[in-house]
Motif scaffolding. Sequence first.
Motif, PDB file in Angstrom:
ATOM      1  N   ASN A  40      10.933   1.297   5.964  1.00  0.00           N
ATOM      2  CA  ASN A  40       9.472   1.206   5.814  1.00  0.00           C
ATOM      3  C   ASN A  40       8.729   1.815   6.999  1.00  0.00           C
ATOM      4  OD1 ASN A  40       9.725  -0.389   3.327  1.00  0.00           O
ATOM      5  ND2 ASN A  40      10.382  -2.057   4.669  1.00  0.00           N
ATOM      6  N   GLY A  86       0.793  -1.230   0.000  1.00  0.00           N
ATOM      7  CA  GLY A  86       0.000   0.000   0.000  1.00  0.00           C
ATOM      8  C   GLY A  86       0.819   1.271   0.000  1.00  0.00           C
ATOM      9  N   GLN A  87       2.142   1.186   0.202  1.00  0.00           N
ATOM     10  CA  GLN A  87       3.018   2.358   0.200  1.00  0.00           C
ATOM     11  C   GLN A  87       4.376   1.933  -0.350  1.00  0.00           C
ATOM     12  OE1 GLN A  87       3.202   2.732   4.704  1.00  0.00           O
ATOM     13  NE2 GLN A  87       5.366   3.036   4.245  1.00  0.00           N
ATOM     14  N   PRO A  88       5.236   2.875  -0.774  1.00  0.00           N
ATOM     15  CA  PRO A  88       6.572   2.501  -1.263  1.00  0.00           C
ATOM     16  C   PRO A  88       7.312   1.667  -0.223  1.00  0.00           C
ATOM     17  CG  PRO A  88       6.133   4.811  -1.712  1.00  0.00           C
ATOM     18  CD  PRO A  88       4.999   4.325  -0.875  1.00  0.00           C
ATOM     19  N   SER A  89       7.791   0.484  -0.634  1.00  0.00           N
ATOM     20  CA  SER A  89       8.373  -0.470   0.309  1.00  0.00           C
ATOM     21  C   SER A  89       9.714  -0.979  -0.208  1.00  0.00           C
ATOM     22  CB  SER A  89       7.427  -1.661   0.535  1.00  0.00           C
ATOM     23  OG  SER A  89       6.179  -1.216   1.019  1.00  0.00           O
ATOM     24  N   PRO A 145       6.233   4.431   8.996  1.00  0.00           N
ATOM     25  CA  PRO A 145       4.921   4.954   8.589  1.00  0.00           C
ATOM     26  C   PRO A 145       5.039   6.312   7.910  1.00  0.00           C
ATOM     27  CG  PRO A 145       4.857   4.126  10.847  1.00  0.00           C
ATOM     28  CD  PRO A 145       6.294   4.130  10.437  1.00  0.00           C
ATOM     29  N   LEU A 146       4.122   6.583   6.981  1.00  0.00           N
ATOM     30  CA  LEU A 146       4.110   7.869   6.300  1.00  0.00           C
ATOM     31  C   LEU A 146       3.812   8.988   7.300  1.00  0.00           C
ATOM     32  CD1 LEU A 146       2.061   6.844   3.130  1.00  0.00           C
ATOM     33  CD2 LEU A 146       4.532   7.109   3.304  1.00  0.00           C
ATOM     34  N   CYS A 147       4.460  10.125   7.087  1.00  0.00           N
ATOM     35  CA  CYS A 147       4.257  11.329   7.918  1.00  0.00           C
ATOM     36  C   CYS A 147       4.713  11.131   9.366  1.00  0.00           C
ATOM     37  CB  CYS A 147       2.799  11.784   7.902  1.00  0.00           C
ATOM     38  SG  CYS A 147       2.182  12.168   6.260  1.00  0.00           S
TER      39      CYS A 147
END
Length: 542
Positions: free
Chosen positions: A114, A52-55, A116-118
Amino acid sequence: AEWRLALWTLCSVLLPVLITAWCSFQRSRRQLLIRDIFRKSKHDWHYTDLFGQPSYCCVCSQHILRGAFCGCCGLRVSERCLKKADQRFLCKEIVLRGAGAAPGSMPHRWIRGNVPLCSCCVVCKQQCGTQPKLCDYRCVWCQYTVHDECMVDCLRTEDCTFGEFKDLIIPPYYLSTINQMRKEKRTSYEKVVPYCRKHWTPVIVLANTRSGNNMGETLLGEFKMLLNPVQVFDLSKIAPAKALQLCTLLPCNAVRVLVCGGDGTVGWVLDAIDEMKIKGQERYIPQVAILPLGTGNDLSNTLGWGAGYAGEVPVEQILRNVMEADGIKLDRWKVQVTNKGYYNLRKPKVFTMNNYFSIGPDALMALNFHAHREKTPSLFSSRIINKAVYFFYGTKDCLVQECKDLNKKVELELDGERIELPNLEGIIVLNIGYWGGGCRLWEGMGDEPYPLARHDDGLLEVVGVHGSFHCAQIQVKLANPVRLGQAHTVRLILKSSKMPMQVDGEPWAQGPCTVTITHKTHALMLYHSGEQTDDDASSLSE
């Protein structure tokens, strides 16, 4: 020339077939190896076709679109590096092992990449994970993040504080201390609490992965990431009665339980809590909060947890709501159904009611829905589809009117006093404010004076409806129900024919019988005032 053409034609046909067969064999072999690693591993591995996000792979540091991830510690690896990652990296420790650790502390458990975003670095307060590579660190317990360049030796050896949710997490060192005490046959677990924290209210998460819109699997992983995995249970694999035995290892009157599921799942858990009372474990009884994943969710709505959850609120906010919720009591009722007849030797059927009992059109809709779902359960995986099926059967009953002249078939007694019934098709006995997926049935349009309804006053509200169309009018506030009264005990006698009945959404077809509803016990629940609706506010102000 003809033979050569035939040979090339044969090769052009066989070669793709052989290549496809070889690829299929290799794929199945690879899947068997992955399943074998998943089965033997201490990690909670899951495979995904798209992250679900760049990994980035935690072993080779390469960018990956698909691969495996651990639902507990958050590791992400490519398919070819899975075996190395499983051997090289440890997962979250449920119980702290090793004699060198202090009894009330443990160091951070850092995982690289990896993040978490933000998320922001705890040292320089700048955003982490901004570079397109495997970078920065995250602690799997306190969820703190740190830049590579900000990571210093003191952070590696510093004691973990368990972060924002320290009052909800069961620390691994607590469980190791309890294990040691059990070996020594000591049961004074309260003495261990000061090693944790002053206002410690650990939470146990019970999720039903089969409820409503099938969000249980995702929620299980997110809760395991934030809490100790030993606190999170999948009710499709373990019964609530067994999961709740964890309460006996925790401080008395301090545990909170978050039930992720529909009203049926909540009733299942409350029945298991009643079993704890029978076993003499009253001091370990937890308070229950609800994350509504079912179709109706009327009990959840009554207690302020909302009419349904679809992922719009972060899991972190859900845990904050559980911490801030207030304790209240919920009446639970015994529903006894005794079949009519002098020679009937069968035992009466006994149910426990939290929400409502009904006979008539809404029970008929529930019965038809239940029968349809039993035949094709895969079609009923969405809350919207479920409500659409209810709407279909309700529309059908408006035309057929299978429950008409109910007042000629039943007798109703409230606290021993017989009630003269008008022309009705249904009778509903309410314990909570909401009914039928969000309708405040007792209040109706709110334009008539009526006694206040509560879920903790030991009183039941009894109303009548003229049919499915009348139920629909009440739900959109175009009509009032037929209020028959309030009572501590309700007795209903079905004199003839077979009628649909339901208790908390569990329907059945019932022949002549006597239904008696009496108070059974109280359940300790948690009320969240943040989800209060306009109707709730006006009701409370009155």
